[in-house]
Design an enzyme around this catalytic site. Structure first.
Site, PDB file in Angstrom:
ATOM      1  N   GLY A  71       0.461  -1.193  -0.050  1.00  0.00           N
ATOM      2  CA  GLY A  71      -0.074  -0.064   0.050  1.00  0.00           C
ATOM      3  C   GLY A  71       0.520   1.011   0.406  1.00  0.00           C
ATOM      4  N   GLN A  72       0.059   2.262   0.523  1.00  0.00           N
ATOM      5  CA  GLN A  72       0.610   3.301   0.459  1.00  0.00           C
ATOM      6  C   GLN A  72       2.334   4.257   1.319  1.00  0.00           C
ATOM      7  OE1 GLN A  72      -2.169   6.042   0.227  1.00  0.00           O
ATOM      8  NE2 GLN A  72      -3.722   5.081  -0.886  1.00  0.00           N
ATOM      9  N   LYS A  73       2.515   4.350   0.838  1.00  0.00           N
ATOM     10  CA  LYS A  73       4.175   4.532   1.801  1.00  0.00           C
ATOM     11  C   LYS A  73       3.612   5.415   2.483  1.00  0.00           C
ATOM     12  CE  LYS A  73       8.572   7.002   1.191  1.00  0.00           C
ATOM     13  NZ  LYS A  73       8.345   8.420   1.919  1.00  0.00           N
ATOM     14  N   ILE A  75       1.067   5.226   4.404  1.00  0.00           N
ATOM     15  CA  ILE A  75       0.044   4.259   5.202  1.00  0.00           C
ATOM     16  C   ILE A  75       1.663   3.214   6.578  1.00  0.00           C
ATOM     17  CG2 ILE A  75      -0.981   2.123   5.482  1.00  0.00           C
ATOM     18  CD1 ILE A  75      -2.726   3.730   3.545  1.00  0.00           C
ATOM     19  N   ARG A  76       2.496   2.951   5.191  1.00  0.00           N
ATOM     20  CA  ARG A  76       3.323   2.138   5.883  1.00  0.00           C
ATOM     21  C   ARG A  76       4.441   2.761   6.556  1.00  0.00           C
ATOM     22  NH1 ARG A  76       7.078   1.013   0.916  1.00  0.00           N
ATOM     23  NH2 ARG A  76       4.864   0.450  -0.689  1.00  0.00           N
TER      24      ARG A  76
END
Ligand code: GDP
Length: 181
Positions: A71-73, A75-76
């Protein structure tokens, strides 16, 4: 009895109190299936985790925390909040998805330089080994540059979380590392 309980009671009665094992990997790697396999939840009905996703299970005093690195950076970047007091890391790979192996390697290299995860043992599960077209452990060792890892124990096990094959040996390896402390 779950696989985790069985291994703990038979081989490692002196395992550290409340060890904390972090299970990470891209979405669709098979983390949920693995977690369910370890803790006896129903296996085979998982859908790929997406976006912010995680699951925590306490099994016979062992904390198993699973988070999705896909997923998106943005979120990470949340996941670093879960990096405190981790005793061992399990990195799950979809060995049948060569198309995402670079993304997989990028995430993995970032984990290796995380200050909070420094020195802890890392087990790589080359999952989905039941599929004929999957990369073998040697190929994954090269793609993830495992031979370059310094300052920590690491190992790679080929497994099928879906079928339950070879999952046990990896967990045993982790328990041996945690018990050594
Ligand atoms: P997660 O996103 O990492 O939690 O992945 P899931 O556990 O949800 O699994 C994603 C998909 O891969 C599901 O359709 C699983 O049934 C499938 N899967 C997981 N492990 C295996 C495996 O060992 N072999 C095969 N063939 N499929 C698997």
């Amino acid at each position: 009895m779950t696989l985790v309980e069985l291994l703990k009671s038979k081989a490692f009665p002196k395992l550290k109190q409340e060890p904390n094992i972090l299970i990470l990997g891209l979405d669709n790697a098979g983390k949920t299936t693995l977690l369910n396999r370890l803790t006896n939840e129903k296996v085979g009905k998982e859908t790929p985790t997406q976006g912010v996703n995680g699951k925590s299970i306490q099994c016979c005093g062992i904390k198993l925390n699973m988070y999705d690195l896909g997923g998106q950076k943005a979120i990470r970047e949340y996941w670093e909040y879960y990096y405190d007091n981790v005793d061992a890391l399990i990195y799950v790979i979809d060995a049948n998805d060569e198309g995402r192996i670079e993304e997989c390697n990028d995430s993995f290299q970032k984990l290796l330089i995380e200050e909070k995860l420094k020195n802890i043992p890392v087990l790589v599960y080359a999952n989905k080994a039941d599929l004929q077209t999957c990369l073998d452990p040697q190929q994954i060792t090269e793609k993830l540059k495992l031979d370059d890892i310094k300052g920590r124990d690491w190992s790679i096990y080929s497994c099928s979380a879906l079928k339950g094959t070879n999952v046990k040996d990896g967990i045993k390896w982790i328990f041996e590392r945690i018990a050594e402390k």
